[in-house]
Design an enzyme around this catalytic site. Structure first.
Site, PDB file in Angstrom:
ATOM      1  N   THR A  39      44.584  51.041  40.091  1.00 32.92           N
ATOM      2  CA  THR A  39      43.510  50.663  41.018  1.00 32.92           C
ATOM      3  C   THR A  39      43.967  50.866  42.457  1.00 32.92           C
ATOM      4  O   THR A  39      45.113  50.580  42.813  1.00 32.92           O
ATOM      5  CB  THR A  39      43.090  49.204  40.821  1.00 32.92           C
ATOM      6  OG1 THR A  39      44.201  48.341  41.074  1.00 32.92           O
ATOM      7  CG2 THR A  39      42.596  48.970  39.403  1.00 32.92           C
ATOM      8  N   GLY A  65      47.853  40.289  38.446  1.00 32.03           N
ATOM      9  CA  GLY A  65      47.755  38.834  38.470  1.00 32.03           C
ATOM     10  C   GLY A  65      46.417  38.335  37.980  1.00 32.03           C
ATOM     11  O   GLY A  65      45.652  39.062  37.311  1.00 32.03           O
ATOM     12  N   GLY A  67      43.721  37.721  39.612  1.00 35.63           N
ATOM     13  CA  GLY A  67      42.594  38.475  40.160  1.00 35.63           C
ATOM     14  C   GLY A  67      42.327  39.748  39.397  1.00 35.63           C
ATOM     15  O   GLY A  67      41.165  40.096  39.125  1.00 35.63           O
ATOM     16  N   THR A  68      43.392  40.455  39.025  1.00 36.42           N
ATOM     17  CA  THR A  68      43.230  41.684  38.238  1.00 36.42           C
ATOM     18  C   THR A  68      42.641  41.370  36.868  1.00 36.42           C
ATOM     19  O   THR A  68      41.750  42.078  36.378  1.00 36.42           O
ATOM     20  CB  THR A  68      44.578  42.398  38.081  1.00 36.42           C
ATOM     21  OG1 THR A  68      45.109  42.708  39.372  1.00 36.42           O
ATOM     22  CG2 THR A  68      44.434  43.684  37.281  1.00 36.42           C
ATOM     23  N   LEU A  69      43.125  40.292  36.248  1.00 37.91           N
ATOM     24  CA  LEU A  69      42.580  39.887  34.948  1.00 37.91           C
ATOM     25  C   LEU A  69      41.086  39.621  35.050  1.00 37.91           C
ATOM     26  O   LEU A  69      40.301  40.116  34.216  1.00 37.91           O
ATOM     27  CB  LEU A  69      43.298  38.629  34.454  1.00 37.91           C
ATOM     28  CG  LEU A  69      42.708  37.982  33.195  1.00 37.91           C
ATOM     29  CD1 LEU A  69      42.784  38.924  32.003  1.00 37.91           C
ATOM     30  CD2 LEU A  69      43.398  36.662  32.889  1.00 37.91           C
ATOM     31  N   THR A  96      51.724  37.116  41.579  1.00 35.57           N
ATOM     32  CA  THR A  96      52.630  36.191  42.255  1.00 35.57           C
ATOM     33  C   THR A  96      52.822  34.923  41.441  1.00 35.57           C
ATOM     34  O   THR A  96      53.940  34.471  41.219  1.00 35.57           O
ATOM     35  CB  THR A  96      52.068  35.820  43.637  1.00 35.57           C
ATOM     36  OG1 THR A  96      51.900  37.009  44.402  1.00 35.57           O
ATOM     37  CG2 THR A  96      53.007  34.876  44.377  1.00 35.57           C
ATOM     38  N   LEU A 224      32.825  25.153  26.999  1.00 34.74           N
ATOM     39  CA  LEU A 224      32.653  24.131  28.025  1.00 34.74           C
ATOM     40  C   LEU A 224      33.572  24.392  29.216  1.00 34.74           C
ATOM     41  O   LEU A 224      34.656  24.969  29.065  1.00 34.74           O
ATOM     42  CB  LEU A 224      32.949  22.738  27.461  1.00 34.74           C
ATOM     43  CG  LEU A 224      32.025  22.238  26.344  1.00 34.74           C
ATOM     44  CD1 LEU A 224      32.581  20.959  25.747  1.00 34.74           C
ATOM     45  CD2 LEU A 224      30.611  22.021  26.869  1.00 34.74           C
ATOM     46  N   GLU A 280      39.403  35.359  44.553  1.00 41.13           N
ATOM     47  CA  GLU A 280      38.252  35.861  45.302  1.00 41.13           C
ATOM     48  C   GLU A 280      37.530  34.696  45.969  1.00 41.13           C
ATOM     49  O   GLU A 280      36.930  33.861  45.284  1.00 41.13           O
ATOM     50  CB  GLU A 280      37.283  36.594  44.369  1.00 41.13           C
ATOM     51  CG  GLU A 280      36.028  37.087  45.089  1.00 41.13           C
ATOM     52  CD  GLU A 280      34.941  37.565  44.148  1.00 41.13           C
ATOM     53  OE1 GLU A 280      33.910  38.057  44.644  1.00 41.13           O
ATOM     54  OE2 GLU A 280      35.107  37.430  42.919  1.00 41.13           O
TER      55      GLU A 280
END
Length: 311
Positions: A39, A65, A67-69, A96, A224, A280
């Site tokens: 990316t 990390g 965010g990528t997941l 990180t 949930l 994000e």
């Protein structure tokens, strides 16, 4: 027997990682057809997932990390296909803090993480879906607000590289003298709360911000959300947060937190507030957050703490 085909979606920051390169070579030597995509800018992960689906790829592996997941999970989730018609999701932790991987028990070693994908059948997992300002956001792990969100947003990338997860602790301690509670109203089925909070976690997963276990009992296949609200604590904010940062996070939280387990939660505030969705930041006066059961399939350890025991 047809060999499995994977697409490894690698965060560009880790493109030169020798351990990842060696792990890819080993898996290719075991007859795994493994395409690597790196990316570079927004939208790359979605494009690579679309290509993988078009090729009939068995699995897509997020290499990065939290965010990528979530970016890769979102690229799968918004497709008009059921979970069992989509490639399964894997994770090679390179971030990180690696909060999701840590809570899930996914190995941080590159080869061990890929061997988990190869050897462990994928299971359906829930995803968190957040709607705000007319836009939809997906996450695999957790939405957080208040003190923890500011720590994550304000931690400098250079400090993250130097100190790893400790960078969040350093930033957090620096903020202890300037914490302002956030006034909000929250509601869900059979649940209402209003007041000022200093920390908020809405978890599919358990922890965020470099190890803050905001939702320590959450599992990702129960349909949930686990909600944790740390209310304003007059005269005790500094000492409470210092304990939270230093001594295992959820130990301090258990003494003061309001908790609920809900299929959805709405948050309203008079002033805009920021929720951190796996890295994000999303700013709004109103959020609708829901758990979407079994939206994707994921390769996780059979004994992962994030999975409910099989019946």
């Amino acid at each position: 027997m047809t060999p499995p085909r994977w697409c490894l979606i690698l965060n560009g920051k880790s493109a030169g990682d020798d351990a990842v390169r060696n792990a890819v070579d080993v898996m290719r030597g075991r007859d795994v057809v493994l395409d690597v995509r790196v990316t570079w800018e927004a939208g790359d992960a979605d494009r690579y997932v679309a290509e993988a689906i078009g090729r009939g790829t068995d699995g897509v592996i997020a290499a990065g990390g939290d965010g990528t997941l979530s970016e890769v999970a979102a690229a799968l989730a918004h497709r008009d296909k059921a979970a069992d018609a989509l490639p399964a999701l894997g994770l090679l932790p390179l971030g990180t803090a690696n909060d999701f991987a840590t809570a899930a028990g996914i190995p941080v070693e590159a080869l061990a993480a890929l061997e988990l994908v190869h050897g462990q059948a994928a299971r359906p997992i829930d995803l968190l879906r957040l709607q705000a300002n007319g836009a939809t956001h997906w996450a695999a792990n957790l939405a957080s607000g208040g003190f923890g969100t500011q720590v994550t947003v304000e931690t400098h990338d250079g400090l993250k590289k130097l100190l790893g997860g400790l960078a969040y602790l350093v930033t957090g301690m620096a903020r202890l003298g300037r914490i302002e509670p956030i006034d909000a109203r929250m509601r869900g089925p059979g649940f209402e709360w209003r007041g000022g909070f200093i920390a908020l976690g809405v978890g599919n997963g358990r922890q965020a911000g470099g190890g803050q276990a905001l939702c320590p009992e959450a599992v990702i296949d129960d349909g949930l959300l686990d909600v944790t609200i740390v209310p304003e604590l007059s005269g005790e904010i500094g000492s409470t947060l210092a304990t939270l940062l230093k001594d295992g996070r959820h130990v301090a939280l258990d003494q003061v937190a309001v908790r609920a387990r809900l299929p959805w939660l709405e948050i309203e505030a008079d002033a805009p507030l920021v929720l951190n969705l796996d890295g994000e930041p999303v700013e709004s006066n109103r959020f609708h957050i829901e758990c979407v059961p079994g939206r994707v399939r994921m390769h996780l350890p059979a004994d992962s703490p994030l999975l409910a025991p099989l019946a």
